[in-house]
Design an enzyme around this catalytic site. Structure first.
Site, PDB file in Angstrom:
ATOM      1  N   PRO A   2       0.834  -1.200   0.000  1.00 26.32           N
ATOM      2  CA  PRO A   2       0.000   0.000   0.000  1.00 26.32           C
ATOM      3  C   PRO A   2       0.874   1.257   0.000  1.00 26.32           C
ATOM      4  CG  PRO A   2      -0.857  -1.605   1.554  1.00 26.32           C
ATOM      5  CD  PRO A   2       0.473  -2.119   1.097  1.00 26.32           C
ATOM      6  N   GLU A   3       0.624   2.135  -0.942  1.00 22.97           N
ATOM      7  CA  GLU A   3       1.378   3.375  -1.059  1.00 22.97           C
ATOM      8  C   GLU A   3       0.526   4.539  -0.553  1.00 22.97           C
ATOM      9  OE1 GLU A   3       3.245   3.693  -4.940  1.00 22.97           O
ATOM     10  OE2 GLU A   3       3.500   1.522  -5.058  1.00 22.97           O
ATOM     11  N   LYS A  62       3.262   6.473   3.915  1.00 24.03           N
ATOM     12  CA  LYS A  62       2.801   5.109   4.119  1.00 24.03           C
ATOM     13  C   LYS A  62       2.437   4.824   5.578  1.00 24.03           C
ATOM     14  CE  LYS A  62       5.702   3.410   0.316  1.00 24.03           C
ATOM     15  NZ  LYS A  62       6.779   2.476  -0.076  1.00 24.03           N
ATOM     16  N   TYR A 108      -5.629 -14.059  10.472  1.00 21.57           N
ATOM     17  CA  TYR A 108      -4.371 -13.328  10.656  1.00 21.57           C
ATOM     18  C   TYR A 108      -4.554 -11.960  11.317  1.00 21.57           C
ATOM     19  CZ  TYR A 108      -3.080 -16.849   7.187  1.00 21.57           C
ATOM     20  OH  TYR A 108      -2.905 -18.029   6.510  1.00 21.57           O
ATOM     21  N   ARG A 129       1.592 -11.779   6.549  1.00 21.68           N
ATOM     22  CA  ARG A 129       3.036 -11.898   6.363  1.00 21.68           C
ATOM     23  C   ARG A 129       3.831 -11.339   7.541  1.00 21.68           C
ATOM     24  NH1 ARG A 129       4.963 -11.301   0.243  1.00 21.68           N
ATOM     25  NH2 ARG A 129       6.602 -12.547   1.210  1.00 21.68           N
ATOM     26  N   LYS A 176      21.794  15.298  -4.372  1.00 19.44           N
ATOM     27  CA  LYS A 176      22.087  13.869  -4.426  1.00 19.44           C
ATOM     28  C   LYS A 176      22.418  13.441  -5.858  1.00 19.44           C
ATOM     29  CE  LYS A 176      18.895  12.984  -0.605  1.00 19.44           C
ATOM     30  NZ  LYS A 176      19.898  12.530   0.371  1.00 19.44           N
ATOM     31  N   ASN A 195       6.464   1.983  -5.699  1.00 19.54           N
ATOM     32  CA  ASN A 195       6.888   1.584  -7.038  1.00 19.54           C
ATOM     33  C   ASN A 195       5.946   2.059  -8.143  1.00 19.54           C
ATOM     34  OD1 ASN A 195       9.014   0.405  -8.410  1.00 19.54           O
ATOM     35  ND2 ASN A 195       7.934  -1.528  -8.682  1.00 19.54           N
TER      36      ASN A 195
END
Length: 373
Positions: A2-3, A62, A108, A129, A176, A195
């Site tokens: 999840p973004e 996030k 879970y 997970r 940078k 991503n």
């Protein structure tokens, strides 16, 4: 994972279903990873939440939090596969027709919340997970962002729109020398971009993900700044419902990677290629995103080295947790509603990225078309 947009969706539902209500019962399951690695315990969480009123909810990238009537307040991160379910509410951003996804309490679960009203509202944090993080931050609710882990992360392009200006972005880029895609994904620079959002932003800005950040021209910085706010704001406004995303977004056509005999293209015929940048698989349209400056020499095309491999995994398989750093992993293609199999790419050891500033672990997730509002 999840973004920014997906996390914004759950904050919306927390405000809609939980804010203003008192928790009459809080149940927890001990987990020395989900709780422990964030510096708390299931029992501490239960004690801090039970009997208190939920007065607000917020987000930075996030991360998201639930503001309670008194400190401490829970600050959470979903990792790759975590989520907050609210009973009888369509909070998920993907469709599912599996019977076990409709069970309550859900499988879970890490904590269960029940309100004191009639009928009561029930919510559950789930993470098969064990890569999400649940912590308590002991401070006034309005100061949560001034404490760890949020203070170590960069500004949120939606919540901090006034800070993420063109001049601010230009200074960050010039300070940078890293591939621009890697800079966007580094949560110490900007919070919330993952991503698919990074690829979408670079596609609309017409910038190649390999190009070094400090080599962008003023015109490219301007396009990048505009694309960032456009993609982030639009996806948040649409509650991460991809069916409502504009038809010209790369998101709609990027998910056929790894399928046999697949040739991912845009509707106009332009080819979508896949590159590994900073340990992440990136979707790029070469005809649009030209290299106009120096690029990272260690970046290679997956089409050239023949590493387009995927594997299927059964839902519910819990892999071994290797570290407490937010791992990078290529995202799978969304599945159509009603289908029963999901495809998940196999993570290669060479594609692991360095830990982000936060200490959240993430590795792999399932994905399919998001729910309508």
């Amino acid at each position: 994972m999840p973004e920014l947009a997906e996390v914004s969706r759950i904050v919306h539902f927390i405000r809609q279903h939980l804010v203003g209500k008192t928790l009459s019962k809080v149940s927890t399951q001990n987990d020395d990873i989900v709780y422990g690695k964030a510096g708390t315990s299931a029992s501490e969480f239960q004690k801090a939440m039970e009997g208190k009123k939920i007065v607000g909810a917020g987000q930075q990238g996030k991360y998201f939090w639930i503001a309670m009537s008194s400190p401490p307040h829970p600050v959470m991160h979903f990792g790759m596969a975590g989520w907050l379910k609210i009973r009888n509410a369509d909070t998920y951003y993907y469709r599912t027709d599996k019977p076990q996804d409709k069970e309550w309490p859900p499988k879970y679960w890490k904590f269960l919340l029940e309100t004191d009203e009639d009928p009561k509202t029930e919510a559950a944090f789930v993470d098969f997970r064990r890569l999400g993080r649940i912590r308590l931050v002991d401070c006034p609710a309005e100061q949560i962002r001034q404490f760890s882990p949020l203070k170590e992360n960069g500004p949120d392009p939606v919540a901090d729109k006034d800070k993420v200006t063109k001049d601010w972005l230009s200074g960050k880029l010039k300070s940078k020398k890293v591939p621009i895609k890697a800079l966007l994904l580094d949560q110490a620079n900007i919070s919330g971009i993952g991503n698919w959002m990074g690829d979408e932003i670079l596609y609309h800005a017409r910038i190649h993900p390999e190009q070094y950040s400090n080599s962008l021209t003023d015109a490219q910085v301007k396009e990048l700044h505009s694309a960032m706010h456009y993609v982030c704001s639009t996806s948040v406004d649409l509650l991460a419902d991809s069916e409502k995303f504009p038809e010209d977004w790369l998101f709609k056509y990027r998910w056929s990677k790894g399928k046999k005999n697949a040739s991912p293209t845009l509707p106009n015929g332009e080819r979508i290629a896949f590159l590994t940048v900073g340990g992440r698989t990136s979707a790029v349209v070469p005809s649009v995103q030209k290299k106009t400056g120096p690029v990272a020499k260690d970046v290679k095309s997956e089409e050239e080295d023949g590493t387009q491999n995927v594997s299927k995994r059964k839902r519910g398989t819990v892999p071994k947790v290797e570290s407490d750093a937010e791992a990078s992993e290529e995202e799978p293609k969304p599945k159509k509603a009603g289908s029963r199999k999901q495809v998940q790419p196999t993570k290669k050891a060479s594609e692991k990225k360095k830990p982000e500033v936060d200490t959240t672990t993430s590795a792999g997730r399932r994905r399919s078309n998001r729910l309508k509002k």
